[in-house]
Design a protein around this motif. Sequence first.
Motif, PDB file in Angstrom:
ATOM      1  N   ALA A 111      62.800   9.412  27.741  1.00 47.74           N
ATOM      2  CA  ALA A 111      62.679   8.029  28.585  1.00 47.74           C
ATOM      3  C   ALA A 111      63.868   7.339  28.948  1.00 47.74           C
ATOM      4  CB  ALA A 111      61.981   7.432  27.345  1.00 47.74           C
ATOM      5  N   GLN A 112      65.084   7.792  28.976  1.00 48.01           N
ATOM      6  CA  GLN A 112      65.905   7.800  29.288  1.00 48.01           C
ATOM      7  C   GLN A 112      66.842   8.312  29.821  1.00 48.01           C
ATOM      8  OE1 GLN A 112      68.539   4.964  28.136  1.00 48.01           O
ATOM      9  NE2 GLN A 112      65.875   4.530  26.922  1.00 48.01           N
ATOM     10  N   GLY A 113      66.208   9.617  30.521  1.00 47.36           N
ATOM     11  CA  GLY A 113      66.678  10.169  30.969  1.00 47.36           C
ATOM     12  C   GLY A 113      66.127  10.192  32.570  1.00 47.36           C
ATOM     13  N   LEU A 114      64.758   9.412  32.556  1.00 50.35           N
ATOM     14  CA  LEU A 114      63.526   9.659  33.878  1.00 50.35           C
ATOM     15  C   LEU A 114      64.101   7.809  34.280  1.00 50.35           C
ATOM     16  CD1 LEU A 114      60.612  10.478  32.293  1.00 50.35           C
ATOM     17  CD2 LEU A 114      61.986  11.424  34.455  1.00 50.35           C
ATOM     18  N   THR A 115      64.735   7.025  33.836  1.00 51.48           N
ATOM     19  CA  THR A 115      64.994   5.635  33.794  1.00 51.48           C
ATOM     20  C   THR A 115      66.047   6.344  34.384  1.00 51.48           C
ATOM     21  OG1 THR A 115      64.120   4.292  31.990  1.00 51.48           O
ATOM     22  CG2 THR A 115      65.894   3.603  33.403  1.00 51.48           C
ATOM     23  N   ARG A 116      67.175   6.952  34.192  1.00 57.21           N
ATOM     24  CA  ARG A 116      68.219   7.074  35.060  1.00 57.21           C
ATOM     25  C   ARG A 116      68.802   7.596  36.357  1.00 57.21           C
ATOM     26  NH1 ARG A 116      70.996   8.576  29.920  1.00 57.21           N
ATOM     27  NH2 ARG A 116      70.634  10.461  29.907  1.00 57.21           N
ATOM     28  N   GLN A 117      67.740   8.603  36.124  1.00 63.08           N
ATOM     29  CA  GLN A 117      67.011   8.825  37.172  1.00 63.08           C
ATOM     30  C   GLN A 117      66.500   8.497  38.603  1.00 63.08           C
ATOM     31  OE1 GLN A 117      67.544  12.191  38.700  1.00 63.08           O
ATOM     32  NE2 GLN A 117      67.122  11.460  40.322  1.00 63.08           N
TER      33      GLN A 117
ATOM     34  N   ALA B 290      67.327   5.394  38.708  1.00 64.71           N
ATOM     35  CA  ALA B 290      67.997   4.032  39.330  1.00 64.71           C
ATOM     36  C   ALA B 290      69.071   5.425  39.862  1.00 64.71           C
ATOM     37  CB  ALA B 290      68.652   3.936  37.944  1.00 64.71           C
ATOM     38  N   ILE B 291      69.318   6.391  40.162  1.00 62.23           N
ATOM     39  CA  ILE B 291      69.558   7.120  41.302  1.00 62.23           C
ATOM     40  C   ILE B 291      68.838   7.406  42.565  1.00 62.23           C
ATOM     41  CG2 ILE B 291      70.620   9.372  41.304  1.00 62.23           C
ATOM     42  CD1 ILE B 291      71.573   9.840  38.679  1.00 62.23           C
ATOM     43  N   THR B 292      67.971   7.200  42.362  1.00 64.90           N
ATOM     44  CA  THR B 292      66.504   7.883  43.331  1.00 64.90           C
ATOM     45  C   THR B 292      66.778   5.945  43.990  1.00 64.90           C
ATOM     46  OG1 THR B 292      65.260   9.643  42.188  1.00 64.90           O
ATOM     47  CG2 THR B 292      64.747   7.888  43.589  1.00 64.90           C
ATOM     48  N   LEU B 293      66.344   4.993  43.740  1.00 65.87           N
ATOM     49  CA  LEU B 293      66.656   3.754  44.033  1.00 65.87           C
ATOM     50  C   LEU B 293      67.423   2.790  44.096  1.00 65.87           C
ATOM     51  CD1 LEU B 293      63.936   2.868  41.998  1.00 65.87           C
ATOM     52  CD2 LEU B 293      63.156   3.564  43.836  1.00 65.87           C
TER      53      LEU B 293
ATOM     54  N   VAL C 237      68.325  -0.187  36.514  1.00 67.26           N
ATOM     55  CA  VAL C 237      66.894  -0.406  36.319  1.00 67.26           C
ATOM     56  C   VAL C 237      67.158  -0.207  35.023  1.00 67.26           C
ATOM     57  CG1 VAL C 237      66.087   1.674  37.430  1.00 67.26           C
ATOM     58  CG2 VAL C 237      64.548  -0.730  36.376  1.00 67.26           C
ATOM     59  N   SER C 238      66.551  -1.115  34.459  1.00 64.86           N
ATOM     60  CA  SER C 238      66.163  -0.610  32.542  1.00 64.86           C
ATOM     61  C   SER C 238      64.802  -1.292  32.592  1.00 64.86           C
ATOM     62  CB  SER C 238      67.575  -0.586  31.905  1.00 64.86           C
ATOM     63  OG  SER C 238      67.811  -1.430  31.571  1.00 64.86           O
ATOM     64  N   ARG C 239      64.718  -0.862  30.905  1.00 68.30           N
ATOM     65  CA  ARG C 239      63.591  -1.351  30.053  1.00 68.30           C
ATOM     66  C   ARG C 239      64.195  -2.655  29.204  1.00 68.30           C
ATOM     67  NH1 ARG C 239      59.053   2.209  28.198  1.00 68.30           N
ATOM     68  NH2 ARG C 239      61.626   3.352  27.980  1.00 68.30           N
ATOM     69  N   THR C 240      63.570  -3.466  28.378  1.00 65.01           N
ATOM     70  CA  THR C 240      63.964  -4.031  26.971  1.00 65.01           C
ATOM     71  C   THR C 240      63.300  -4.567  26.968  1.00 65.01           C
ATOM     72  OG1 THR C 240      66.337  -5.407  26.173  1.00 65.01           O
ATOM     73  CG2 THR C 240      65.204  -6.261  28.465  1.00 65.01           C
ATOM     74  N   SER C 241      63.773  -5.497  25.019  1.00 63.85           N
ATOM     75  CA  SER C 241      62.289  -6.074  24.649  1.00 63.85           C
ATOM     76  C   SER C 241      63.266  -7.021  23.390  1.00 63.85           C
ATOM     77  CB  SER C 241      61.254  -5.621  24.501  1.00 63.85           C
ATOM     78  OG  SER C 241      60.794  -5.908  23.629  1.00 63.85           O
ATOM     79  N   LEU C 242      62.703  -7.862  23.228  1.00 65.28           N
ATOM     80  CA  LEU C 242      62.814  -8.747  21.683  1.00 65.28           C
ATOM     81  C   LEU C 242      62.713  -7.805  20.645  1.00 65.28           C
ATOM     82  CD1 LEU C 242      61.584 -12.112  22.630  1.00 65.28           C
ATOM     83  CD2 LEU C 242      64.119 -11.578  22.678  1.00 65.28           C
ATOM     84  N   LYS C 243      61.232  -7.010  20.839  1.00 65.73           N
ATOM     85  CA  LYS C 243      61.016  -5.990  19.780  1.00 65.73           C
ATOM     86  C   LYS C 243      61.507  -4.292  20.030  1.00 65.73           C
ATOM     87  CE  LYS C 243      57.247  -6.764  17.452  1.00 65.73           C
ATOM     88  NZ  LYS C 243      56.669  -6.708  16.645  1.00 65.73           N
TER      89      LYS C 243
ATOM     90  N   VAL D 163      66.618  -4.919  36.306  1.00 62.40           N
ATOM     91  CA  VAL D 163      66.567  -4.536  37.829  1.00 62.40           C
ATOM     92  C   VAL D 163      68.114  -5.454  38.275  1.00 62.40           C
ATOM     93  CG1 VAL D 163      66.522  -4.125  40.295  1.00 62.40           C
ATOM     94  CG2 VAL D 163      64.735  -4.050  38.716  1.00 62.40           C
ATOM     95  N   GLU D 164      68.871  -4.487  37.941  1.00 56.28           N
ATOM     96  CA  GLU D 164      70.814  -5.592  38.806  1.00 56.28           C
ATOM     97  C   GLU D 164      71.204  -4.783  39.770  1.00 56.28           C
ATOM     98  OE1 GLU D 164      75.499  -4.760  37.140  1.00 56.28           O
ATOM     99  OE2 GLU D 164      73.808  -5.857  35.602  1.00 56.28           O
TER     100      GLU D 164
END
Length: 213
Positions: A88-94, A96-99, A103-109, A206-207
């Motif tokens: 999951a983290q690797g896909l998210t980093r990829q 971010a590179i592609t776009l 970009v990431s995900r977060t939550s209160l839990k 997204v930042e």
Amino acid sequence: MLKQSEVESSKRLSNYSRCQWMVLFMVLLGPAVGADQTDLAVDQQMTSLQLQARSTAMSLGSELKSKLQQAIAKDGLAHAVEFCHLNAQGLTRQQAITLSTKVSRTSLKVRNPANTADVWQQSVLEDFADQQQQGIPISAMEFGEISEQDGDSIYRFMKAIPTQGLCLGCHGDSIAPEVATRIQQFYPDDQATGFQVGDIRGAFYVEINLSRD
């Protein structure tokens, strides 16, 4: 024509952020530009950033959901927990590179401590929770604003993630023993259970750095 959610999000931009953009456009376009034209230019810029950020968030969501469904179909739900842990983290980093955008995900839990919300993100997530109590649909929950970080102007955006039926096998309140065992194995500090369909699962973040060329 802008969707209601876009209008509402734009209205919520801080006065500080709006003033930053008004000053910038006045400097670039010169004193001949009237206040109404400057205000219109600011609104157009903010709408453009919002659309870009939303597209980035939805692209990540689509990619993660597709890969997760493939993992479940291949080896079952218990294996999907390991798949998320490893990928999951690797896909998210990829993504971010592609776009070319953070970009990431977060939550209160959170399940993965790496996704823990910072102060700003937590505030937005709590606001989303308040909106849900008021009956606002999760699909309309998004927020973006410009802030200063280490001398750079940063556009920060969040879009709420709804809990769907697919999520409950790993994030619901009735998790199969073999799945629960895998979760404990890979995420010993897990907080992300007890959700029901229609809950806010978390949010995409997204930042966009506006100070870069």
